[in-house]
Every structure is written in C-alpha cells, then in structure tokens.
Design a protein around this motif. Structure first.
Motif, PDB file in Angstrom:
ATOM      1  N   MET A 165     -43.260 -50.485 -78.970  1.00  0.00           N
ATOM      2  CA  MET A 165     -42.207 -49.352 -79.279  1.00  0.00           C
ATOM      3  C   MET A 165     -40.984 -50.177 -79.575  1.00  0.00           C
ATOM      4  O   MET A 165     -40.910 -51.145 -79.008  1.00  0.00           O
ATOM      5  N   ASP A 166     -40.121 -49.474 -80.360  1.00  0.00           N
ATOM      6  CA  ASP A 166     -38.987 -50.435 -80.880  1.00  0.00           C
ATOM      7  C   ASP A 166     -37.612 -49.887 -79.799  1.00  0.00           C
ATOM      8  O   ASP A 166     -37.268 -48.792 -79.803  1.00  0.00           O
ATOM      9  N   ASN A 167     -37.272 -50.971 -79.111  1.00  0.00           N
ATOM     10  CA  ASN A 167     -36.246 -50.895 -78.263  1.00  0.00           C
ATOM     11  C   ASN A 167     -34.890 -50.600 -78.667  1.00  0.00           C
ATOM     12  O   ASN A 167     -33.988 -50.189 -77.973  1.00  0.00           O
ATOM     13  N   SER A 168     -34.665 -50.764 -79.938  1.00  0.00           N
ATOM     14  CA  SER A 168     -33.462 -50.418 -80.524  1.00  0.00           C
ATOM     15  C   SER A 168     -33.314 -49.274 -80.948  1.00  0.00           C
ATOM     16  O   SER A 168     -32.148 -49.196 -81.603  1.00  0.00           O
ATOM     17  N   LEU A 169     -34.060 -48.376 -81.077  1.00  0.00           N
ATOM     18  CA  LEU A 169     -33.700 -47.079 -81.612  1.00  0.00           C
ATOM     19  C   LEU A 169     -32.616 -46.453 -80.558  1.00  0.00           C
ATOM     20  O   LEU A 169     -32.747 -46.743 -79.489  1.00  0.00           O
ATOM     21  N   SER A 170     -31.922 -45.478 -81.103  1.00  0.00           N
ATOM     22  CA  SER A 170     -30.921 -45.030 -80.359  1.00  0.00           C
ATOM     23  C   SER A 170     -31.326 -43.259 -80.334  1.00  0.00           C
ATOM     24  O   SER A 170     -31.749 -42.762 -81.127  1.00  0.00           O
TER      25      SER A 170
ATOM     26  N   ALA B  87     -39.971 -51.301 -71.938  1.00  0.00           N
ATOM     27  CA  ALA B  87     -41.043 -50.552 -72.668  1.00  0.00           C
ATOM     28  C   ALA B  87     -41.429 -49.103 -72.357  1.00  0.00           C
ATOM     29  O   ALA B  87     -41.304 -48.442 -73.173  1.00  0.00           O
ATOM     30  N   GLU B  88     -41.106 -48.944 -71.039  1.00  0.00           N
ATOM     31  CA  GLU B  88     -41.653 -47.680 -70.428  1.00  0.00           C
ATOM     32  C   GLU B  88     -40.468 -46.652 -70.804  1.00  0.00           C
ATOM     33  O   GLU B  88     -40.846 -45.567 -71.266  1.00  0.00           O
ATOM     34  N   ILE B  89     -39.240 -46.928 -70.809  1.00  0.00           N
ATOM     35  CA  ILE B  89     -38.307 -46.144 -71.144  1.00  0.00           C
ATOM     36  C   ILE B  89     -38.244 -45.866 -72.554  1.00  0.00           C
ATOM     37  O   ILE B  89     -38.072 -44.735 -72.987  1.00  0.00           O
ATOM     38  N   ALA B  90     -38.425 -46.852 -73.491  1.00  0.00           N
ATOM     39  CA  ALA B  90     -38.476 -46.582 -74.870  1.00  0.00           C
ATOM     40  C   ALA B  90     -39.745 -45.431 -75.305  1.00  0.00           C
ATOM     41  O   ALA B  90     -39.614 -44.847 -76.071  1.00  0.00           O
ATOM     42  N   THR B  91     -40.803 -45.541 -74.547  1.00  0.00           N
ATOM     43  CA  THR B  91     -42.053 -44.625 -74.632  1.00  0.00           C
ATOM     44  C   THR B  91     -41.572 -43.384 -74.446  1.00  0.00           C
ATOM     45  O   THR B  91     -41.944 -42.260 -75.123  1.00  0.00           O
ATOM     46  N   HIS B  92     -40.844 -43.402 -73.204  1.00  0.00           N
ATOM     47  CA  HIS B  92     -40.536 -41.967 -72.846  1.00  0.00           C
ATOM     48  C   HIS B  92     -39.613 -41.389 -73.638  1.00  0.00           C
ATOM     49  O   HIS B  92     -39.605 -40.055 -74.001  1.00  0.00           O
ATOM     50  N   LEU B  93     -38.445 -41.968 -74.189  1.00  0.00           N
ATOM     51  CA  LEU B  93     -37.640 -41.746 -75.240  1.00  0.00           C
ATOM     52  C   LEU B  93     -38.574 -41.111 -76.568  1.00  0.00           C
ATOM     53  O   LEU B  93     -37.814 -40.174 -77.296  1.00  0.00           O
TER      54      LEU B  93
END
Lengths: 95, 287
Positions: free
Chosen positions: A1-6, A77-83
C-alpha cells in the motif's frame, strides 16, 4: 500500500452515524448505502472531519495523540489499507 | 377482470380482480368483517389472471400480477386461488409500499405496547401471533409490521393469518372451524390454511402503538432464551425489510432508533405452549 497517497473527506459525502454497542453504522447520503464498521474506522473518519487533505502518515500522527498504536510501520500500513478501502466505498476521496 | 372486490387492511387498500369467481368469493367470506370500502380508490391492484387463454378453462392456472409483479412468478392452481390473492397483496406491499418501513414480522399488542416477532418462514412467528391473539393480546399482523418513520410506532396490517402444516391443527383447535378458511393442500410451502383475526384486531386496525419487545422465535428446538447483539439485530431487520433501501435516510433513522430502544431476545421452543409461557415471562420482565 502506498503510504504517500492523500485523501480527504468531502462535505458531499457527509455521513450519518449511529453507534450500536461495539459497531458503528454509517449512512452515506450520496449513495444511500449503510455501512457497518468497527474500530478503527470511526476514529479514522473522526480525525478527517475537518476536510483537510491527509496522508496515512499524517493520520497516524493524529491518532497517535490519543491511542497507543504500537509499531509505527504496522500501524501505518494498516491505516493506508483502511484509507484505500474507504476510498473504494466512496466515504473518502483521493486528494 | 370479471370478478373483483376492494379490501382495506390496516392503512392499505387493495382492489383484487380475478378471471374466476372462486377466489373472490372466498375472500368475501373470510374478509366479511373488514370495512366496506367498495368504490374507494385503492392503493394497489392485484390481478389473478390465466397464464394463457386456454388455462382459463382447462386445468385453470393463475398468474399473479398487479401494479407490481414478478415476471417469473410460478403459476398456481385455481384451487389455491385464495393463497394467490394473499400472495398478490403481499407482493404489492413488499414492492410498492413507501409510507412505512416494512418489516417481515408478526406483531401483537398488550397494555398499549407492541411485541414484534421476526424470522424466516417456519420460525413460528405467525402461529405465535395467532395464539397470542386468542389469549388476551391484540393481533396486529402475521406478515408485515409497519414501522412509522416519524413516531417509531408499529402499525397493524392484520390480514388473514397464513398457517402452515402442523400449525394448522394447533390453531384450528383453538379458534374453531368457523374462523378458518379452506385447506389449501400441497402448495409450494406445504399445506396452508388461513385464519380470520378476531373482531377486535379488525376494529382497531388503524391503531398503532410503540414497540416494547422484539423476539426472534425459532420453532422445533429445545427451550432457550439468548440475548442478541444490536449489530446483529440491525442486520437481520434490514434483511427482513423489503423497503429499507428504497426509503433511504428516514429508514436508517427509524430503524436505528428501533434497535437502540427496543430490547430483543432470540427464543427457541419445542411447542406453542412453551413459546407462549416464554413470551409471557419475557413480557413481564421486559422493563
């Protein structure tokens, strides 16, 4: 998952929420869909309520003020997946 | 349609037309105590028509349709015409009613408060409502409970009670043959017989009341009473509603209020007598 996406919450995607014991129901007016979610989704959405654009990192920092999130890499990583999942449901928008 | 009548059940008015006289005559007998609304504008039309020209006379076969219909509805024998009419009315409500949130549930009232029972076909919700209606409760409906979106009250829809298989004799022995319709043998759901609700259920079919207890009955199991989580209740009630999605936000607000305000239990029971004892006890304890 890309953590830099807004992502951001848009006023057009306003949700009606109702807590039922350990679940939260979200009624999404724009789609007419009802979503049944559990922690940490309500906490994530609460911290995006101001409509500001956030990355997973920014959201992690906001959540860390109130919760012990454990190892940062895993939490991020989990937050990025949720977003990503919330964007797929139309509850938040890629910014 | 050559044969027709207009019926009011609770807040809904139906005009039922048939190509044959028998289903209409049976409805006239069983709904004789209901208000005479002949000539009034109906909310829904139900039509029992032949599946083809020939099937009007030769092995008569009914296709159920109306304002709302299902294109692939299975044809029914004329001997099951009464059931076809009842199914036709249910179909109109399920697909067309928008004034209340429709819950596939039975309901009875006592002391100004409503007991709502929801479950699959065969759960015992109809039988329980019918039996309670003979024991000091007001029968409100065995198929649909109508949840008022503003007040949160449950409104009655007291059509004929549809009893299946083993429930038929249990209820017929209690209410007497004069209150029972003809035996409709070997339908898609087994043997079916309809019961006419008591006069007070019909006279007060415009009167709603606030829900006070929700039960998920299950017939044919050892006696048991279990709590049910609010999330599960919400999910099961949305599955039990035919118009939750169509009604949108008002339905969400009304149903979440119902789930939060109304205590709920799942009950298992081996016989109707066991179920009634459990219901009466839970009713006493509900506060």
């Amino acid at each position: 998952m890309d953590n830099s996406l807004s992502y951001r919450r848009d006023p057009a995607d306003a949700l009606l929420s109702c807590a039922l014991e350990d679940l939260t129901l979200l009624y999404h007016r724009r789609s007419g869909q009802t979503h049944m979610v559990i922690s940490p989704v309500p906490e994530l959405l609460d911290r995006m309520a101001d409509g500001a654009t956030v990355t997973a990192q920014a959201l992690h920092d906001r959540l860390a003020q109130d919760f012990d999130l454990g190892p940062a890499d895993e939490a991020l990583a989990e937050i990025a997946t949720h977003l990503y999942a919330l964007a797929a449901l139309g509850l938040v928008r890629p910014a | 349609m050559n044969h027709a009548l207009t019926l009011r059940i609770g807040p809904a008015t139906f005009r039922i037309g048939a190509a044959w006289p028998q289903p209409i005559a049976q409805l006239q007998r069983l709904y004789a105590a209901y208000p005479d609304v002949t000539g009034q504008v109906a909310d829904f039309t139900v039509r029992l028509q032949p599946t083809s020209m020939v099937r009007r006379w030769v092995r008569p076969s009914i296709f159920i349709t109306g304002d709302h219909g299902l294109a692939d509805a299975a044809p029914m024998s004329l001997s099951h015409g009464l059931l076809a009419a009842e199914m036709g009315m249910n179909l109109q409500m399920a697909l067309g009613w928008r004034r209340h949130l429709l819950l596939h549930a039975s309901s009875v009232e006592k002391d100004g408060c409503v007991l709502v029972m929801t479950g699959e076909s065969g759960s015992g919700k109809s039988t329980l409502a019918a039996l309670l209606g003979e024991r000091g409760w007001r029968f409100m409906g065995d198929e649909f409970a109508l949840l008022d979106l503003d007040s949160g009250a449950i409104l009655p829809f007291p059509r004929l009670v549809s009893l299946k298989n083993r429930a038929i004799d249990v209820v017929a022995d209690t209410v007497g043959q004069a209150h029972m319709g003809p035996l409709l043998a070997a339908t898609a759901k087994g043997d079916i017989r309809h019961m006419v609700p008591r006069a007070d259920a019909v006279a007060r079919m415009g009167e709603g009341a606030m829900p006070a207890l929700l039960l998920f009955p299950r017939f044919g199991h050892a006696p048991d009473i279990r709590p049910v989580g609010q999330g599960e209740i919400f999910m099961r009630l949305t599955q039990a509603s035919t118009n939750y999605v169509a009604l949108g936000e008002p339905a969400f607000v009304a149903l979440t209020r119902f789930v939060r305000d109304v205590p709920a239990r799942a009950i298992d029971f081996p016989t109707g007598e066991d179920a009634i004892a459990m219901v009466e006890r839970l009713w006493e304890e509900r506060a």
